[in-house]
Motif scaffolding. Structure first.
Motif, PDB file in Angstrom:
ATOM      1  N   VAL A 115      -1.396  17.254  19.420  1.00  0.00           N
ATOM      2  CA  VAL A 115      -2.485  17.988  18.769  1.00  0.00           C
ATOM      3  C   VAL A 115      -3.165  17.190  17.647  1.00  0.00           C
ATOM      4  O   VAL A 115      -2.520  16.410  16.943  1.00  0.00           O
ATOM      5  N   ILE A 116      -4.464  17.402  17.519  1.00  0.00           N
ATOM      6  CA  ILE A 116      -5.243  16.933  16.363  1.00  0.00           C
ATOM      7  C   ILE A 116      -6.102  18.097  15.873  1.00  0.00           C
ATOM      8  O   ILE A 116      -6.738  18.784  16.676  1.00  0.00           O
ATOM      9  N   TYR A 117      -6.087  18.308  14.548  1.00  0.00           N
ATOM     10  CA  TYR A 117      -6.918  19.362  13.952  1.00  0.00           C
ATOM     11  C   TYR A 117      -8.207  18.712  13.466  1.00  0.00           C
ATOM     12  O   TYR A 117      -8.304  18.307  12.309  1.00  0.00           O
ATOM     13  N   LYS A 135      -5.122  14.069  21.235  1.00  0.00           N
ATOM     14  CA  LYS A 135      -5.425  12.639  21.029  1.00  0.00           C
ATOM     15  C   LYS A 135      -6.135  12.049  22.240  1.00  0.00           C
ATOM     16  O   LYS A 135      -5.773  12.333  23.368  1.00  0.00           O
ATOM     17  N   LYS A 188       3.474  23.326  16.168  1.00  0.00           N
ATOM     18  CA  LYS A 188       3.586  23.040  17.602  1.00  0.00           C
ATOM     19  C   LYS A 188       2.942  21.676  17.823  1.00  0.00           C
ATOM     20  O   LYS A 188       1.776  21.488  17.493  1.00  0.00           O
ATOM     21  N   LYS A 189       3.702  20.746  18.356  1.00  0.00           N
ATOM     22  CA  LYS A 189       3.210  19.366  18.430  1.00  0.00           C
ATOM     23  C   LYS A 189       2.180  19.199  19.548  1.00  0.00           C
ATOM     24  O   LYS A 189       1.361  18.288  19.507  1.00  0.00           O
ATOM     25  N   ILE A 235     -10.427  19.188   9.902  1.00  0.00           N
ATOM     26  CA  ILE A 235      -9.663  20.027   8.964  1.00  0.00           C
ATOM     27  C   ILE A 235     -10.041  19.677   7.525  1.00  0.00           C
ATOM     28  O   ILE A 235     -10.101  20.553   6.656  1.00  0.00           O
ATOM     29  N   ILE A 269      -0.631  25.728   9.731  1.00  0.00           N
ATOM     30  CA  ILE A 269      -0.364  24.990  10.968  1.00  0.00           C
ATOM     31  C   ILE A 269       1.053  25.342  11.396  1.00  0.00           C
ATOM     32  O   ILE A 269       1.993  25.191  10.612  1.00  0.00           O
TER      33      ILE A 269
END
Lengths: 385, 385
Positions: A326-328, A385, A347-348, A331, A344
């Motif tokens: 994951v990428i936010y 990613k 959760k990866k 943010i 957050i």
């Protein structure tokens, strides 16, 4: 009163997801020793509770054996082995919410029957053991399109709920026990969270208003207080209190409701634990829902449910088309806005529509909060990613 | 921007006490992987961080080896091995606050010289390498009673600070490097917390007012906002900003000050981290000091430092005459009061004057908050079994 704080008292929680993680923030604040049973070793609660036990929540032995190691047992997810809870309760363990209430709530059919038995307003429903029964009912013109289909068990976050508009929709439903409801035109989806402790003391949070994502059927904004008139709010609270009282409930109960176009309030469903519709309370309320859950199950005095400021919550769900680490995105842009707090969940990996976190927007001015919420929603993206 | 959230980025914190514990609440909220180095295996941060490493913070190898396992290093206590930090920094590790600032702050003598060099108002002082030097100074009438004695290093929470009124007091001082200051009559003890990120962006919290316990020399109430006039508040903020700017500081700096009887502001001392005087912010502020510390060291945008409501903090310290397994007597009585939140730090054993937790009181009305704070203070007692 038992000594819960920095003591040898052991609280057990069934489930180690994001609700458990936010409960842990409160048990840490009060230094209550907390054990968690959870099947996923990478769950949001792993690494940050006092004791993390891996086990299947639907397995009798896993739940029973875990229960024997704690002094009081609660849940952060209602899909747990109830036979094990019954056995533990019989052997003297205190369990809140009570297993008898979880049994009613676990099944949408039993929930609906409970409302009808207790004259709690709810949409009329039918109950089917298999998909074939429902199809048969359609073929005999007993149900008609459109209608709402709900899996009787194991639904969450909108999975297990579908609007069935045509035969193709009907054909695509899974072959499980289900209920159907008439599709009722409504103005608002509302929720009221009620806390009740073992002494019978009760506190009600303000009525919140929910906006759903049209496709994913997940909550997009939760707005506190709901922008409804006083009379409607009072009616909603009164009905929520009746549900809690009729269940003789102990713990936190989130009551989801519809305000129909003719201003009737109908109970949709309930959740026997902290709920997405109460996340705003971490930043906005004098006592947040997670602390209140702990207070209620430990039979402590309940905290003030008033808000300090207006609060809006935006769910962070995985964007369509992205799966993996994951990428936010952006943010840092939302962190620049006053009164914006991301949560957050840890959760990866993201997946389309997976609930990855939420953002709370608080402001002394509700109109301003709503504008910022929209900006947050449009800015931050949960991608990979 | 680097990806800190649910990523493989590793934040290291030197120290695992209550400040670390409250920082962990924020790293958990943002899912930032956090490792902690701490000598006490039962410290408040044990069991609830991602990685807990046992080691002496004053030992070069312990700090250096720990530093090599993280991507960015910060502190929750300033008494750490600075040679190790210098070495790590030279090898490319980002460390905030900067080791050069910690070197100034670790020593009260260097702190005082820094203020004087930079024309930051502070009480005049003398510096002694040993107690004998101070006695010699007294015998030669260079210092006179009463005066304030401070150990040059390793003081915290009022230990290492004494008012010396007579020869017996002087005789009872430990034989360590120290400074002395004239005892200055003051109206108020104030504090201002300033956050500054690597980009040089700065945010200032409101001025708070502190009341100390007369014997233990520990803060009894922290009141936000301070009940002082606007001009004094602006002057205090201006001086705090000058300290931060002159240090070229990155992170959170708590600046403790005196308001003298003739309305001068004198800097007393600073702390390069979240501080007792900012605990009220967890419940009262839009962005609490712990989240702000994380934002500043990661060079994220700083959050809004305004308050939603008035906040007062009461320290929970061990009662005199009690040592051993802790009990928070009457905690259920204070939980009955609206807007009261206890924070229990997770220390299993109490000792006289040991800082065991704190209670925050928030209310839209400051006068009411102050009344409740008094009631809380008189009700809850930290005793032993």
């Amino acid at each position: 009163m038992k000594n819960y704080f920095s003591s040898d008292f052991k609280l057990g929680i069934l489930g180690g997801g994001q609700l458990g993680r936010m409960l842990l923030a409160e048990t840490q604040k009060l230094d209550i020793h907390t054990s968690i049973l959870e099947s996923n070793k990478n769950a949001p609660c792993a690494e940050i509770c006092n004791r993390f036990v891996i086990g299947n929540l639907l397995d009798f032995d896993a739940v029973y054996n875990f229960g024997k190691t704690v002094d009081l047992l609660t849940i952060e997810i209602e899909n747990v082995n109830l036979d094990a809870l019954d056995q533990l309760e019989e052997e003297g363990l205190t369990i809140y919410p009570k297993p008898k209430d979880l049994r009613i709530i676990q099944s949408k059919a039993r929930q609906k029957n409970f409302y009808i038995d207790h004259q709690i307003p709810t949409a009329a429903f039918s109950h089917y053991a298999y998909l074939e029964e429902l199809k048969h009912s359609y073929e005999n013109s007993i149900v008609d399109f459109p209608f709402v289909w709900k899996a009787a068990r194991f639904g969450y976050d909108g999975t297990g709920v579908k609007i069935v508009r045509n035969f193709a929709d009907l054909e695509s439903l899974p072959n499980v026990e289900c209920i159907t409801e008439k599709l009722i035109p409504f103005k608002n989806e509302l929720a009221v969270i009620v806390a009740r402790n073992a002494d019978g003391k009760v506190k009600t949070y303000p009525v919140v208003e929910m906006e759903f994502h049209p496709e994913a059927n997940q909550v997009e904004y939760v707005i506190c207080p709901a922008r409804i008139d006083f009379k409607t709010a009072e009616k909603a609270k009164e009905i929520a209190l009746k549900v809690v009282s009729d269940l003789d409930f102990v713990g936190l109960l989130a009551v989801e409701m519809f305000q129909t176009v003719d201003d009737k309030i109908l109970v949709n469903e309930v959740a026997p634990r902290p709920h997405n519709s109460g996340h705003y309370s971490i930043e906005a309320s004098y006592t947040n829902q997670f602390e209140q859950h702990i207070r209620s199950i430990l039979n402590l005095p309940l905290g003030n449910t008033d808000s300090k400021v207006a609060g809006i919550m935006v769910n962070l769900v995985g964007e369509e088309g992205y799966s993996g680490d994951v990428i936010y995105e952006n943010i840092e842009e939302i962190l620049q806005i006053d009164g914006v707090t991301p949560h957050i969940y840890g959760k990866k990996e993201t997946r389309p529509f997976r609930k990855m976190g939420h953002v709370t927007i608080v402001n002394s001015d509700m109109t301003k909060a709503r504008e910022i919420a929209q900006k947050v929603k449009e800015t931050i993206k949960v991608i990979s990613k």
